[in-house]
Design an enzyme around this catalytic site. Structure first.
Site, PDB file in Angstrom:
ATOM      1  N   ASP A   1       2.324  11.387   3.387  1.00  0.00           N
ATOM      2  CA  ASP A   1       1.786  10.215   2.701  1.00  0.00           C
ATOM      3  C   ASP A   1       1.071  10.661   1.431  1.00  0.00           C
ATOM      4  O   ASP A   1       1.483  11.645   0.809  1.00  0.00           O
ATOM      5  CB  ASP A   1       0.837   9.462   3.652  1.00  0.00           C
ATOM      6  CG  ASP A   1       0.869   7.954   3.439  1.00  0.00           C
ATOM      7  OD1 ASP A   1       0.447   7.511   2.368  1.00  0.00           O
ATOM      8  OD2 ASP A   1       1.324   7.234   4.331  1.00  0.00           O
TER       9      ASP A   1
ATOM     10  N   HIS B   1      -3.884   4.984   0.824  1.00  0.00           N
ATOM     11  CA  HIS B   1      -2.795   4.716   1.761  1.00  0.00           C
ATOM     12  C   HIS B   1      -2.707   5.764   2.868  1.00  0.00           C
ATOM     13  O   HIS B   1      -2.597   5.439   4.056  1.00  0.00           O
ATOM     14  CB  HIS B   1      -1.488   4.657   0.968  1.00  0.00           C
ATOM     15  CG  HIS B   1      -0.303   4.164   1.722  1.00  0.00           C
ATOM     16  ND1 HIS B   1       0.622   5.006   2.291  1.00  0.00           N
ATOM     17  CD2 HIS B   1       0.132   2.910   1.985  1.00  0.00           C
ATOM     18  CE1 HIS B   1       1.571   4.299   2.877  1.00  0.00           C
ATOM     19  NE2 HIS B   1       1.298   3.024   2.702  1.00  0.00           N
TER      20      HIS B   1
ATOM     21  N   SER C   1       4.051  -0.077   6.380  1.00  0.00           N
ATOM     22  CA  SER C   1       3.289   1.174   6.312  1.00  0.00           C
ATOM     23  C   SER C   1       2.228   1.242   7.392  1.00  0.00           C
ATOM     24  O   SER C   1       1.840   2.325   7.824  1.00  0.00           O
ATOM     25  CB  SER C   1       2.611   1.316   4.951  1.00  0.00           C
ATOM     26  OG  SER C   1       3.524   1.673   3.957  1.00  0.00           O
TER      27      SER C   1
END
Length: 772
Positions: free
Chosen positions: A173, A231, A557
């Site tokens: 990520d 994220h 996600s």
């Protein structure tokens, strides 16, 4: 498919951003920010391309080569020498090494290098060359979700699986913010002896939770893998964050924040930046993660549909399952359109997104007394309940004004008013609110477009706001037109638990059928992906506290790491199960109904189909005890791949060795021993086999139950399975035939289920039939 052997695969770089899988954007907005982010990322990439053009046309290629004949490399130097032999001879020796970006050892036979198109052309003549293609830039695609999924501290499966203790989850990520309390190692043992990875954070940040951290972002070499986007921190803590009491986001969603496998270890591989995720970097991270010794891989990123031999995630994932590593990937956020999936390979668990039973409610109240419930994470306590003037931003007929685009409200009188803005137009939801705020507006009502229907999201807005459905938006606009002086306000109601229609499939979740392999039902499963609270590396707008920061964001996600963590729990409870066995357990035990025991619905508030739900909503406790499993060894995929029409070399790229499909028994897609059925049915009947393994009680008896798709007859032989041993295998045959030439209503597909039922287990396989 035609022979595509030693050729250069033309792959567009910027175009892949169109799918924009990462829907919880870096400003926390979701689906409607696709176009805006695509434009920004594309411009950035084009700027990079111009720079490359000015530098002798060097671009990064992934080069596949054959294994060196009769050579075994025990050290990387020998392998790199073999790879360097493919580089142009004209390059000076020091430059030759600099041309190599990555030398791959596990995920493929080959390397990534900076080359010109002419050099690649010349390379095709070298003995041992297989193919080359340009790298692609792929986009990135909680307090309450554990209890919503039936995971309770000191009880049941969560306790029985030891909270994932000893399992290593690798997360690819944007990196990680290591100092967040979600990554405390309290209660965790040291990493297993098999662990070979390293941690590039400083010694105080690495612990028994974060046991590995590497930076593979080729644009930021030699920099620790710090998360500058948020994220990666969010996804990692969703998968395996430790218990953090008294967590909240802007005072909402209060509770104990915890990941699915709180005692699992984390290995972090940074592969993404603000410009996206280069697949050369993804391959390098997967290559290293396999060698490091991870047990589960979690990737909340991906591009659109592509042949598996040209899909870097599919290639790396196959190498991972060859080593017994489970791979979970996001399905993408390009829904609700059919055929919008990413990460379709059958050796990957493909995860769609659903809601949980929590909403952070904000109600739009009109001057005529009508009320419309919506959502907002920002819940100001001092917003007046008195009615304010209400205006539709698009009343002037200007499309950009209707979307509240930047500077579109300069000439619109919104000062002190509640402003209605339309979702979409390539403008982020939070950015719409910023425009309203900058123009002097008091509040915003964000209304869905028809495509997004009833799917709303809780965002950290910069002003008082609520996000309402398309149906509500129509009524609000109708009220504005009917009144000479329309008014409204927003009533903030905080966190609501127990929404009876949960789980729902959200509008942005990508849908099947799979374009690359329609004979495999995708997505496999849905899991929590809407308004999920997890760790965040920096304070939110309007956050004045000094507490550890959490954020509520949405996307597949978010659903992917839920399933990654659940897979870690199952792996902890059943360390001898293969990746396919874990996937089978998740698929065959999924839930089909919501909290009010009605079929799961989608953004239209109608029952969702299998292309939206896959097998259904994950049920972790049931997946721990499935009764039967549909198992697959890595080599079992070879007849399937040959059956797709791939050439010998294309299949060889995937399985990482030389083979001949003429020596394999090619099978149709639906013959793969998959725990679901996806059938293309014409006038002739079709028969397929499946083999199940008994992982329940030794003496077990199962009877078949069939809910046949409309217009289809389904027969199973035998209709009873009698087991006398654990791990005993039994094969059964399933036949499909049409019962009528045309289906009522002209629907192109139908769906049903096949269940094997014992006294203590129900093993369900979904059936999707496309009519030819």
């Amino acid at each position: 498919m035609g022979n595509k052997g030693c050729q250069l695969f033309p792959i567009m770089v910027a175009v892949f951003l169109l799918s924009l899988i990462f829907m919880c954007s870096f400003s926390s907005a979701v689906a409607d920010q696709e176009t805006e982010l695509m434009n920004e990322l594309s411009e950035a990439i084009l700027e990079k391309d111009v720079a490359i053009e000015e530098s002798d046309h060097l671009q990064t290629y992934i080069v596949h080569v054959k294994r060196a004949h009769r050579r075994v490399f025990t050290k990387s130097d020998g392998l790199e020498s073999w790879y360097e032999s493919f580089l142009p001879v004209a390059s000076a020796s020091p430059n030759r090494k600099q041309r190599i970006v990555y030398s791959y050892r596990n995920v493929l036979n080959g390397f990534a290098a900076k080359l010109t198109a002419q050099e690649v052309k010349a390379m095709e003549e070298k003995d041992g060359f297989v193919s080359a293609r340009l790298q692609r830039i792929l986009p990135l695609h909680t307090t309450h979700s554990p209890s919503f999924l039936g995971l309770h501290q000191e009880l049941g499966f969560w306790k029985g699986s030891n909270y994932g203790k000893g399992v290593i989850i690798g997360v690819l990520d944007t990196g990680l913010f290591p100092d967040h309390p979600s990554f405390s190692d309290e209660g965790l043992p040291p990493p297993p002896a098999k662990w070979k990875g390293k941690c590039d954070f400083n010694w105080t940040s690495c612990n028994n939770k974060i046991i590995g951290a590497r930076n593979f972002d080729s644009g930021a070499e030699a920099v620790p893998p710090i998360d500058e986007e948020g994220h990666g921190t969010h996804t990692a803590s969703t998968a395996a964050g430790n218990f953090v009491p008294n967590a909240d986001a802007l005072g909402n969603a209060n509770g104990t924040a915890v990941g699915m496998a709180p005692l699992a270890h984390l290995a972090i591989y940074k592969v993404c930046s603000e410009f996206g995720c280069a697949d050369t970097d993804i391959l390098a991270a997967l290559d290293t993660a396999i060698e490091d010794g991870v047990d589960v891989l979690s990737l909340s990123l991906g591009g659109g549909s592509a042949p598996f031999f040209a899909d870097s995630i599919a290639l790396g994932a196959f190498s991972a399952i060859q080593k017994g590593i489970f791979v979970s990937c996001s399905a993408g956020n390009s829904g609700p359109l059919n055929g919008s999936l990413s990460n379709e390979a059958p050796w990957i668990l493909t995860v769609g997104a659903s809601t949980i039973d929590r909403k952070i409610m904000a109600t739009a109240t009109l001057g005529n007394g009508e009320e419309f419930d919506g959502e907002s994470l920002f819940q100001p306590s001092d917003f007046p309940s008195t009615l304010l003037p209400l205006v539709y931003a698009g009343a002037n007929g200007n499309a950009s004004s209707s979307f509240c685009a930047p500077e579109s409200l300069k000439d619109v009188d919104v000062a002190g008013k509640v402003v209605v803005c339309d979702r979409g137009g390539g403008i982020g939801r939070i950015d719409k609110g910023q425009e309203v705020k900058d123009a002097g507006g008091a509040a915003m009502i964000l209304t869905n477009d028809e495509l997004n229907g009833f799917s709303t999201l809780a965002d950290a807005h910069v002003l008082p706001a609520t996000h309402v459905s398309y149906a509500a938006g129509l009524k609000i606009k109708s009220y504005i037109k009917s009144e000479s002086a329309p008014t409204a306000t927003i009533v903030f109601k905080g966190t609501i638990i127990g929404v009876p229609t949960a789980p729902e499939v959200t509008s942005f979740s990508s849908r099947g059928p799979s374009l690359e392999s329609p004979g495999i039902l995708k997505p496999d499963i849905i899991g929590p992906g809407v308004s999920i609270l997890a760790a965040w590396p920096f304070p939110l707008e309007n956050d004045t506290t000094s507490k550890p920061t959490f954020n509520v964001i949405s996307g597949t996600s978010m659903s992917c790491p839920h399933l990654s963590g659940i897979a870690a729990l199952i792996k902890s409870a059943h360390p001898d199960w293969s990746p396919a066995a874990i996937k089978s357990a998740i698929i065959t035990t999924a839930d089909l109904h919501n909290l009010e025991n009605k079929p799961i619905i989608d953004e239209t508030f109608q029952p969702a189909d299998l292309f939206a739900t896959g097998a259904g909503h994950v049920n972790p406790s049931a997946a721990n005890d499935p009764g039967l499993i549909y198992d697959l060894e890595p080599d079992d995929y070879i007849p399937y791949l040959c059956g797709l029409g791939y050439t010998d070399e294309e299949v060889g790229l995937i399985v990482n060795r030389t083979l001949k499909c003429s020596e394999e028994s090619a099978i149709p897609e639906a013959q793969l021993n998959y725990p679901s059925f996806s059938i293309a049915l014409g006038p002739s009947s079709l028969t397929y086999s499946r083999t199940v393994s008994n992982v329940g009680a030794a003496n077990s008896s199962y009877s078949v139950q069939i809910l046949a798709p409309s217009g289809v007859e389904v027969s199973v032989n035998p209709d009873k399975l009698e087991f006398t041993e654990v791990n005993q295998k039994i094969t059964y045959m399933v036949s499909f035939s049409r019962t009528m030439p045309r289906i009522a209503g002209g629907k192109p597909f139908a769906q049903g289920f096949l269940k094997w039922v014992s006294d203590s287990h129900s093993v369900r396989s979904p059936i999707s039939v496309m009519f030819e």
